[in-house]
Design a protein around this motif. Structure first.
Motif, PDB file in Angstrom:
ATOM      1  N   ASP A 103       0.855  -1.180   0.000  1.00 14.44           N
ATOM      2  CA  ASP A 103       0.000   0.000   0.000  1.00 14.44           C
ATOM      3  C   ASP A 103       0.894   1.234   0.000  1.00 14.44           C
ATOM      4  O   ASP A 103       1.734   1.411   0.878  1.00 14.44           O
ATOM      5  CB  ASP A 103      -0.890  -0.005   1.252  1.00 14.44           C
ATOM      6  CG  ASP A 103      -1.935   1.103   1.232  1.00 14.44           C
ATOM      7  OD1 ASP A 103      -1.652   2.178   0.655  1.00 14.44           O
ATOM      8  OD2 ASP A 103      -3.014   0.908   1.806  1.00 14.44           O
ATOM      9  N   ASN A 104       0.700   2.117  -0.979  1.00 12.18           N
ATOM     10  CA  ASN A 104       1.611   3.256  -1.158  1.00 12.18           C
ATOM     11  C   ASN A 104       1.036   4.602  -0.711  1.00 12.18           C
ATOM     12  O   ASN A 104       1.665   5.642  -0.916  1.00 12.18           O
ATOM     13  CB  ASN A 104       2.021   3.338  -2.638  1.00 12.18           C
ATOM     14  CG  ASN A 104       2.828   2.140  -3.079  1.00 12.18           C
ATOM     15  OD1 ASN A 104       3.856   1.829  -2.485  1.00 12.18           O
ATOM     16  ND2 ASN A 104       2.351   1.442  -4.105  1.00 12.18           N
ATOM     17  N   GLU A 105      -0.126   4.588  -0.090  1.00 14.09           N
ATOM     18  CA  GLU A 105      -0.756   5.853   0.286  1.00 14.09           C
ATOM     19  C   GLU A 105       0.095   6.629   1.286  1.00 14.09           C
ATOM     20  O   GLU A 105       0.339   7.835   1.096  1.00 14.09           O
ATOM     21  CB  GLU A 105      -2.153   5.626   0.854  1.00 14.09           C
ATOM     22  CG  GLU A 105      -2.834   6.936   1.245  1.00 14.09           C
ATOM     23  CD  GLU A 105      -4.272   6.764   1.696  1.00 14.09           C
ATOM     24  OE1 GLU A 105      -4.931   7.797   1.950  1.00 14.09           O
ATOM     25  OE2 GLU A 105      -4.742   5.601   1.797  1.00 14.09           O
ATOM     26  N   HIS A 106       0.525   5.980   2.338  1.00 12.16           N
ATOM     27  CA  HIS A 106       1.314   6.677   3.361  1.00 12.16           C
ATOM     28  C   HIS A 106       2.587   7.255   2.752  1.00 12.16           C
ATOM     29  O   HIS A 106       2.958   8.403   3.038  1.00 12.16           O
ATOM     30  CB  HIS A 106       1.660   5.716   4.509  1.00 12.16           C
ATOM     31  CG  HIS A 106       2.529   6.323   5.562  1.00 12.16           C
ATOM     32  ND1 HIS A 106       2.053   7.233   6.482  1.00 12.16           N
ATOM     33  CD2 HIS A 106       3.857   6.192   5.821  1.00 12.16           C
ATOM     34  CE1 HIS A 106       3.038   7.612   7.280  1.00 12.16           C
ATOM     35  NE2 HIS A 106       4.143   6.997   6.893  1.00 12.16           N
ATOM     36  N   PHE A 107       3.245   6.469   1.901  1.00 10.49           N
ATOM     37  CA  PHE A 107       4.475   6.934   1.267  1.00 10.49           C
ATOM     38  C   PHE A 107       4.220   8.195   0.452  1.00 10.49           C
ATOM     39  O   PHE A 107       4.978   9.170   0.531  1.00 10.49           O
ATOM     40  CB  PHE A 107       5.052   5.841   0.373  1.00 10.49           C
ATOM     41  CG  PHE A 107       6.233   6.289  -0.443  1.00 10.49           C
ATOM     42  CD1 PHE A 107       7.505   6.292   0.096  1.00 10.49           C
ATOM     43  CD2 PHE A 107       6.061   6.738  -1.754  1.00 10.49           C
ATOM     44  CE1 PHE A 107       8.601   6.734  -0.648  1.00 10.49           C
ATOM     45  CE2 PHE A 107       7.145   7.175  -2.502  1.00 10.49           C
ATOM     46  CZ  PHE A 107       8.410   7.172  -1.946  1.00 10.49           C
ATOM     47  N   LEU A 108       3.160   8.199  -0.341  1.00 15.28           N
ATOM     48  CA  LEU A 108       2.879   9.352  -1.209  1.00 15.28           C
ATOM     49  C   LEU A 108       2.492  10.583  -0.394  1.00 15.28           C
ATOM     50  O   LEU A 108       2.863  11.708  -0.754  1.00 15.28           O
ATOM     51  CB  LEU A 108       1.767   8.993  -2.198  1.00 15.28           C
ATOM     52  CG  LEU A 108       2.175   7.998  -3.297  1.00 15.28           C
ATOM     53  CD1 LEU A 108       0.947   7.473  -4.031  1.00 15.28           C
ATOM     54  CD2 LEU A 108       3.148   8.636  -4.280  1.00 15.28           C
ATOM     55  N   ARG A 109       1.799  10.398   0.698  1.00 16.88           N
ATOM     56  CA  ARG A 109       1.425  11.553   1.528  1.00 16.88           C
ATOM     57  C   ARG A 109       2.628  12.102   2.284  1.00 16.88           C
ATOM     58  O   ARG A 109       2.678  13.308   2.584  1.00 16.88           O
ATOM     59  CB  ARG A 109       0.310  11.156   2.500  1.00 16.88           C
ATOM     60  CG  ARG A 109      -0.997  10.817   1.796  1.00 16.88           C
ATOM     61  CD  ARG A 109      -2.190  10.807   2.730  1.00 16.88           C
ATOM     62  NE  ARG A 109      -3.407  10.404   2.027  1.00 16.88           N
ATOM     63  CZ  ARG A 109      -4.119  11.212   1.251  1.00 16.88           C
ATOM     64  NH1 ARG A 109      -3.744  12.477   1.074  1.00 16.88           N
ATOM     65  NH2 ARG A 109      -5.221  10.769   0.656  1.00 16.88           N
ATOM     66  N   LYS A 135      -5.920   7.364 -14.516  1.00 16.77           N
ATOM     67  CA  LYS A 135      -6.801   6.273 -14.121  1.00 16.77           C
ATOM     68  C   LYS A 135      -6.629   5.056 -15.013  1.00 16.77           C
ATOM     69  O   LYS A 135      -6.970   3.936 -14.624  1.00 16.77           O
ATOM     70  CB  LYS A 135      -8.260   6.729 -14.174  1.00 16.77           C
ATOM     71  CG  LYS A 135      -8.637   7.773 -13.134  1.00 16.77           C
ATOM     72  CD  LYS A 135     -10.101   8.159 -13.275  1.00 16.77           C
ATOM     73  CE  LYS A 135     -10.488   9.235 -12.254  1.00 16.77           C
ATOM     74  NZ  LYS A 135     -11.915   9.625 -12.417  1.00 16.77           N
ATOM     75  N   GLN A 136      -6.082   5.258 -16.197  1.00 20.36           N
ATOM     76  CA  GLN A 136      -5.923   4.179 -17.178  1.00 20.36           C
ATOM     77  C   GLN A 136      -4.520   3.571 -17.176  1.00 20.36           C
ATOM     78  O   GLN A 136      -4.249   2.658 -17.952  1.00 20.36           O
ATOM     79  CB  GLN A 136      -6.238   4.705 -18.585  1.00 20.36           C
ATOM     80  CG  GLN A 136      -7.603   5.376 -18.719  1.00 20.36           C
ATOM     81  CD  GLN A 136      -8.740   4.475 -18.307  1.00 20.36           C
ATOM     82  OE1 GLN A 136      -8.766   3.298 -18.665  1.00 20.36           O
ATOM     83  NE2 GLN A 136      -9.688   5.021 -17.543  1.00 20.36           N
ATOM     84  N   VAL A 137      -3.651   4.085 -16.310  1.00 21.59           N
ATOM     85  CA  VAL A 137      -2.269   3.585 -16.274  1.00 21.59           C
ATOM     86  C   VAL A 137      -2.176   2.475 -15.241  1.00 21.59           C
ATOM     87  O   VAL A 137      -2.197   2.717 -14.023  1.00 21.59           O
ATOM     88  CB  VAL A 137      -1.276   4.721 -15.951  1.00 21.59           C
ATOM     89  CG1 VAL A 137       0.150   4.168 -15.899  1.00 21.59           C
ATOM     90  CG2 VAL A 137      -1.380   5.829 -16.987  1.00 21.59           C
ATOM     91  N   ALA A 138      -2.069   1.239 -15.692  1.00 22.47           N
ATOM     92  CA  ALA A 138      -2.041   0.083 -14.790  1.00 22.47           C
ATOM     93  C   ALA A 138      -0.869   0.180 -13.814  1.00 22.47           C
ATOM     94  O   ALA A 138       0.247   0.526 -14.198  1.00 22.47           O
ATOM     95  CB  ALA A 138      -1.935  -1.199 -15.600  1.00 22.47           C
ATOM     96  N   GLN A 150      -5.346   7.095  -5.212  1.00 22.58           N
ATOM     97  CA  GLN A 150      -5.817   6.232  -6.294  1.00 22.58           C
ATOM     98  C   GLN A 150      -4.827   5.081  -6.484  1.00 22.58           C
ATOM     99  O   GLN A 150      -3.620   5.298  -6.558  1.00 22.58           O
ATOM    100  CB  GLN A 150      -5.935   7.024  -7.596  1.00 22.58           C
ATOM    101  CG  GLN A 150      -6.904   8.182  -7.532  1.00 22.58           C
ATOM    102  CD  GLN A 150      -8.347   7.723  -7.385  1.00 22.58           C
ATOM    103  OE1 GLN A 150      -8.779   6.779  -8.039  1.00 22.58           O
ATOM    104  NE2 GLN A 150      -9.091   8.386  -6.518  1.00 22.58           N
ATOM    105  N   ASP A 151      -5.357   3.872  -6.547  1.00 22.82           N
ATOM    106  CA  ASP A 151      -4.507   2.685  -6.660  1.00 22.82           C
ATOM    107  C   ASP A 151      -4.987   1.850  -7.845  1.00 22.82           C
ATOM    108  O   ASP A 151      -6.085   1.293  -7.824  1.00 22.82           O
ATOM    109  CB  ASP A 151      -4.589   1.872  -5.369  1.00 22.82           C
ATOM    110  CG  ASP A 151      -3.578   0.744  -5.317  1.00 22.82           C
ATOM    111  OD1 ASP A 151      -3.383   0.076  -6.349  1.00 22.82           O
ATOM    112  OD2 ASP A 151      -2.983   0.511  -4.246  1.00 22.82           O
TER     113      ASP A 151
END
Length: 558
Positions: A103-109, A135-138, A150-151
């Motif tokens: 999960d990359n949310e914490h890293f990005l924030r 949204k279309q980039v896998a 967004q994941d």
């Protein structure tokens, strides 16, 4: 949407001898799918200064920066990205690699300088560069304009691997490296809970003709030392045999580094390995543990008994090198079972033993669902600090075991002394650990080689006499001072037998001085070959010096 036309790949390696094949693989696909972009490449190491890296990237004038994050480089990489973003607010920075499989949310924030991270392979990079909606980039993970996470799951190239363009055949690879990595497969059929490769669930292969062509391209570019990117070389035994055959027949002057699973080693693969030219193969075997309880808990598909049997068969061969890996801090493991693993490995006596404390890597099952009692540091490299079976002190002791193996067993000049001492006493390793602990500061790295010899010699003075003699033999042979052997004027004798010579030395080199060492047994045989047989007969060894304490050759006199 991205309108920029210059993309730069920043490569932070552990040393300049290493390279990241990801750069070449990404570029090869992107140049085919998004040819309107020009490419730049900035290469440094984790020891390069921040300013130097930033200036080199800036000189490439990037609109988009790509980089791969690993345990060893992520701290520096983030500092570089932060500084670059300060200087160029419009720069888009995207990271990928094994650090971003969870999960990359914490890293990005926490790192707002990063535009996004990509989970998975290179297949989505062209979509990113062509300006497709995020949204279309896998595989792309990012914070949108509303600051919502967004994941996009994971990027995974669906077609056959051979349809990917070859960076080797298109000469997009690095030049002048000591060795190079060749991708021959992706994924792993295993389900080990500590490993990022277990997420793949299946293995995809490049065809053998493609592998041959890629190897020929590397050969044409001057590479002779090749490390295969193949999680388990012997996963498919028939394929492994075929590859070993064409390694020997078509590329006899190349050396190959292969990762194998001893628990899956079949007779036909072992037979083919035995036919390899001496020195052409370096095998790395991930053992992790010999404890059946531990293996079951980490879902490693291996029988400890079969693994040990296969290791013995491999070590009976004298034509290849074998490097083995153990892990400390695994679920179900105790300090006693770890010590048992280490002693068993010392008894088997491979060419190298690597012991590392467990790290909970993002995206692994152990990271996402740790068992009760397992704790780890929130800081890189996310190392386990305690388990329900191992205390903080136990894991510190495991780090000491690792330090000792890497400092006294793995160096070639000391290895056979350590092996011999282990054979002489079942308690050698743990007693040496207790002796050496006060002298070791793990935070400062390894001691100088001469100091390591001095400490081992001091320990052995109260232990085994033969081990002590062999230690002094090795110490002199490696060019260090030994107080129990005096330097003297060399006088040639008719009863000399040469047992070792420095290969690169001119045969006409004048020998004026020597060091004499008297031993009670055939110490030189064990320094040269750990499988030698013991003969207790007084032997004098003469170390002939060509300058300083550098040994030209060793002769024995009876």
């Amino acid at each position: 949407m991205l309108d920029e036309k210059k993309v730069v790949f920043l490569e932070l390696n552990s040393s300049y001898s290493h390279s990241m094949p990801g750069y070449c693989l990404i570029r090869a696909l992107a140049e085919r799918e998004a040819p309107e972009w020009s490419w730049g490449h900035s290469e440094a190491t984790a020891k390069t200064s921040l300013d130097e890296i930033v200036c080199d990237v800036e000189a490439n004038n990037p609109d988009v920066l790509l980089a791969t994050g690993y345990i060893f480089n992520l701290d520096l990489l983030l500092k570089v990205c932060t500084e670059l973003k300060k200087r160029n607010k419009g720069l888009k920075i995207f990271l990928g690699g094994p650090s971003f499989l969870g999960d990359n949310e914490h890293f990005l924030r926490e790192n707002l300088c990063i535009s996004g991270v990509i989970r998975g392979d290179e297949s989505s990079i062209p979509d990113l560069l062509k300006g497709n909606d995020f949204k279309q980039v896998a595989g792309l993970c990012y914070l949108n304009e509303q600051n919502c996470y967004q994941d996009n799951k994971s990027a995974d190239y669906k077609a056959e691997l051979d349809t990917l363009p070859s960076p080797y055949q298109h000469a997009l690879i690095h030049r002048g490296k000591a060795f190079y990595q060749l991708e021959t497969s992706r994924g792993c059929g295993g389900a080990c809970t500590f490993c990022t490769s277990s997420k793949s669930k299946r293995v995809k292969y490049h065809s053998l003709p493609r592998v041959k062509k890629d190897l020929q391209s590397l050969h044409d570019l001057g590479y002779r030392d090749i490390r295969l990117i193949d999680r388990t070389f012997n996963e498919d035994s028939a394929r492994a045999v075929s590859m070993l055959k064409f390694f020997a027949e078509d590329f006899p002057d190349m050396r190959f580094h292969l990762e194998i699973h001893p628990g899956r080693l079949r007779p036909e693969v072992l037979e083919q390995l035995a036919k390899a030219e001496k020195g052409s193969l370096h095998l790395e075997a991930g053992i992790q543990s010999f404890d059946p309880t531990v293996l079951k808990k980490i879902r490693r598909p291996a029988s400890a008994e079969k693994t040990e049997k296969s290791l013995k068969a491999l070590l009976a061969l004298d034509n290849l090198e074998l490097h083995t890996d153990l892990i400390a801090g695994l679920p179900g493991q105790t300090l006693a079972s770890l010590l048992s693993d280490v002693n068993k490995m010392l008894e088997l006596a491979p060419d190298e033993i690597q012991l590392e404390n467990l790290k909970l890597l993002p995206g692994t099952e152990l990271r996402e669902n740790p068992p009760p009692g397992l704790e780890y540091s929130p800081e890189i490299p996310w190392q386990v600090t305690r388990t329900n079976k191992m205390s903080v002190k136990d894991l510190e002791k495991a780090s000491l075991y690792s330090y000792i193996l890497d400092s006294w067993y793995n160096p070639p000049g000391l290895r056979n002394v350590f092996r011999f001492s282990t054979r002489q006493s079942n308690d050698f390793f743990i007693e040496f650990c207790d002796f050496i602990e006060p002298y070791c500061d793990l935070s400062k790295g390894k001691l100088a080689m001469e100091k390591r010899f001095d400490l081992l010699e001091e320990f052995l003075e109260e232990q085994d006499e033969k081990s002590l003699e062999l230690c002094r033999f090795a110490k002199i042979a490696c060019g260090f001072r030994c107080d129990k052997a005096d330097m003297q004027k060399y006088s040639k004798s008719t009863d000399e037998t040469v047992i070792w010579s420095r290969a690169e030395l001119d045969k006409n080199t004048a020998i004026k001085r020597c060091i004499k060492l008297d031993c009670s047994f055939n110490a030189a045989d064990f320094w040269l070959n750990p499988k030698a047989k013991l003969h207790e007969s007084p032997t004098s060894y003469i170390f002939k010096l060509h300058y300083g304490r550098n040994v030209a050759n060793v002769v024995k006199r009876k």
